[in-house]
Scaffold this active site. Structure first.
Site, mmCIF file in Angstrom:
data_model
loop_
_atom_site.group_PDB
_atom_site.id
_atom_site.type_symbol
_atom_site.label_atom_id
_atom_site.label_comp_id
_atom_site.label_asym_id
_atom_site.label_seq_id
_atom_site.Cartn_x
_atom_site.Cartn_y
_atom_site.Cartn_z
ATOM 1 N N GLY A 71 40.132 54.158 59.249
ATOM 2 C CA GLY A 71 39.626 54.523 60.580
ATOM 3 C C GLY A 71 40.794 54.481 61.559
ATOM 4 N N ILE A 91 42.102 52.061 63.357
ATOM 5 C CA ILE A 91 43.074 50.957 63.223
ATOM 6 C C ILE A 91 43.893 51.127 61.945
ATOM 7 C CG2 ILE A 91 43.369 48.451 63.123
ATOM 8 C CD1 ILE A 91 40.702 48.213 64.699
ATOM 9 N N ARG A 128 36.382 55.378 52.006
ATOM 10 C CA ARG A 128 35.225 56.122 51.505
ATOM 11 C C ARG A 128 34.921 57.327 52.386
ATOM 12 N NH1 ARG A 128 31.134 51.802 51.415
ATOM 13 N NH2 ARG A 128 32.651 51.011 52.895
ATOM 14 N N THR A 129 35.651 57.458 53.507
ATOM 15 C CA THR A 129 35.420 58.610 54.386
ATOM 16 C C THR A 129 36.752 59.298 54.690
ATOM 17 O OG1 THR A 129 35.500 57.019 56.187
ATOM 18 C CG2 THR A 129 33.307 57.787 55.546
ATOM 19 N N THR A 186 42.837 41.613 59.222
ATOM 20 C CA THR A 186 42.517 41.506 60.656
ATOM 21 C C THR A 186 41.154 42.154 60.911
ATOM 22 O OG1 THR A 186 43.724 43.568 61.038
ATOM 23 C CG2 THR A 186 44.930 41.534 61.467
ATOM 24 N N ARG A 231 37.401 41.642 58.945
ATOM 25 C CA ARG A 231 36.352 40.617 58.943
ATOM 26 C C ARG A 231 36.569 39.687 57.754
ATOM 27 N NH1 ARG A 231 35.749 41.683 63.484
ATOM 28 N NH2 ARG A 231 33.856 42.309 64.586
ATOM 29 N N GLU A 249 33.698 31.745 60.349
ATOM 30 C CA GLU A 249 34.374 31.296 61.576
ATOM 31 C C GLU A 249 33.443 30.421 62.400
ATOM 32 O OE1 GLU A 249 35.954 34.712 63.636
ATOM 33 O OE2 GLU A 249 37.017 35.381 61.851
ATOM 34 N N HIS A 262 41.456 34.690 65.156
ATOM 35 C CA HIS A 262 40.761 35.951 65.483
ATOM 36 C C HIS A 262 41.247 36.517 66.835
ATOM 37 C CE1 HIS A 262 36.835 38.324 64.583
ATOM 38 N NE2 HIS A 262 37.714 39.088 65.205
ATOM 39 N N ILE A 263 42.544 36.879 66.851
ATOM 40 C CA ILE A 263 43.142 37.366 68.105
ATOM 41 C C ILE A 263 43.622 38.818 67.984
ATOM 42 C CG2 ILE A 263 43.801 35.124 69.085
ATOM 43 C CD1 ILE A 263 46.642 35.603 67.896
ATOM 44 N N GLY A 264 43.057 39.545 67.016
ATOM 45 C CA GLY A 264 43.501 40.930 66.772
ATOM 46 C C GLY A 264 43.563 41.762 68.044
HETATM 47 C C1 GLV Z 1 37.005 42.270 66.881
HETATM 48 O O1 GLV Z 1 37.047 41.689 65.855
HETATM 49 C C2 GLV Z 1 36.120 43.351 67.207
HETATM 50 O O2 GLV Z 1 35.276 43.747 66.385
HETATM 51 O O3 GLV Z 1 36.219 43.840 68.337
#
Ligand code: GLV
Length: 314
Positions: A154, A156, A176-177, A230, A232, A261, A279-281
């Site tokens: 996608g 990202i 898959r897409t 980064t 899930r 988490e 979880h600071i992506g």
């Molecule tokens: C972060 O993990 C989001 O889904 O925005």
């Protein structure tokens, strides 16, 4: 109409949304709301701005009889029971796009840190062990000669792939897409596992991606590979990863997300070949402000009967 915000956001929802709603902003407690607090909170709301830490279940929604729009401050929607939302005719919007670069940059921070052994090297410095340059100290991967494997192509995934190309990496991906104008070569999941030096995960969490990285798939990876997540946490079987890291000291993992988490499997953080982040992506100032702005604008559009621009198709 009443609008509720479950956590303090980086923009002032209260004043921005006051012309449209009676805004109920939860006082920031430094933690997500409990299920009971949330049940009570959603009771009279027409619109809810929630977080990925708010589990929006069928049972929770049964307390939200007036709810018509949920704006989640996230791109991911795995914390929401999509069937229950659809069944009740509630509209859902999320925040795609604005966090693409921030998340791709963090994935790359982890790729670079793992491939060049930064955690071990920094610990070595801090422990006062540095005696001067040494030819074989913390040798890492030559990324410019390595293959980058992306899971999930996608927005990202593609941003991470582009950065990989500029580092001189060969890029391949499993998705898959598939779409035509994508960087790199499409391969099967097993081929990606066996032939990538670095794998970065960017697919959503679903029943088909849960534990995609299990004991068996980890075994198919190169013993000196880098695995970065980064996306899930539950896409990786965390316990299996811990065992794999213990048995393969040249295998490195960079994790920004975890299975349960805020819990992390006991002892994982202390391993030298893993870097764990909270979880600071998407945590650049700009990205988080834009995420808040997207939620606010979508709520305003909802209130003025305009088309939502970031509606999630249920
Ligand atoms: C972060 O993990 C989001 O889904 O925005």
């Amino acid at each position: 109409m009443k609008l509720g915000v479950t956590r303090e956001l980086p923009l002032d929802c209260q004043s921005l949304l006051a012309p449209y709603f009676d805004v109920i902003q939860v006082e920031e407690k430094g933690r997500p709301m409990t299920v009971d607090e949330l049940k009570d909170f959603v009771k009279d709301l027409d619109v809810l701005i929630c977080q990925l830490t708010d589990a929006i279940s069928d049972s929770l929604l049964s307390h939200a009889k007036r709810l018509k729009h949920i704006a989640t401050f996230s791109v991911g929607v795995d914390h929401l029971d999509l069937n229950a939302i659809k069944k009740r005719g509630i509209r859902l919007s999320h925040t795609p796009g604005v966090l693409t670069d921030a998340t791709a940059n963090l994935a790359w921070a982890l790729i670079l840190s793992c491939s060049r052994r930064l955690k071990m090297a920094e610990t070595f410095m801090r422990e006062g062990k540095f005696n001067g340059f040494a030819p074989s100290l913390y040798l890492g991967l030559p990324l410019e000669r390595c293959t980058l494997g992306i899971v999930g192509m996608g927005k990202i995934g593609r941003a991470v792939a582009k950065r990989g190309e500029s580092f001189g990496m060969k890029v391949q991906y499993y998705t898959r897409t598939p779409s035509k104008d994508t960087e790199g070569k499409s391969v099967s999941f097993n081929e990606l596992l066996a032939t990538s030096d670095v794998i970065s995960i960017h697919c959503p969490l679903s029943s088909s991606t849960r534990h995609m990285f299990c004991r068996n798939s980890l075994k198919l990876m190169k013993s000196n590979a880098v695995l970065v997540n980064t996306a899930r946490g539950p896409i990786i079987d965390e316990k299996a990863l811990q065992e794999h890291l213990l048995g393969n000291p040249n295998f490195f993992a960079g994790l920004d997300v975890f299975e349960q988490e805020p819990k992390v499997v006991d002892g994982l953080i202390d391993l030298p070949n893993v870097i764990c982040l909270p979880h600071i992506g998407s945590a650049s100032q700009w990205a988080r402000e834009q995420m808040a702005n997207t939620c606010i604008q979508e709520a305003m559009r909802f209130a003025s009967n305009q088309k939502l621009l970031y509606e999630y198709t249920l």
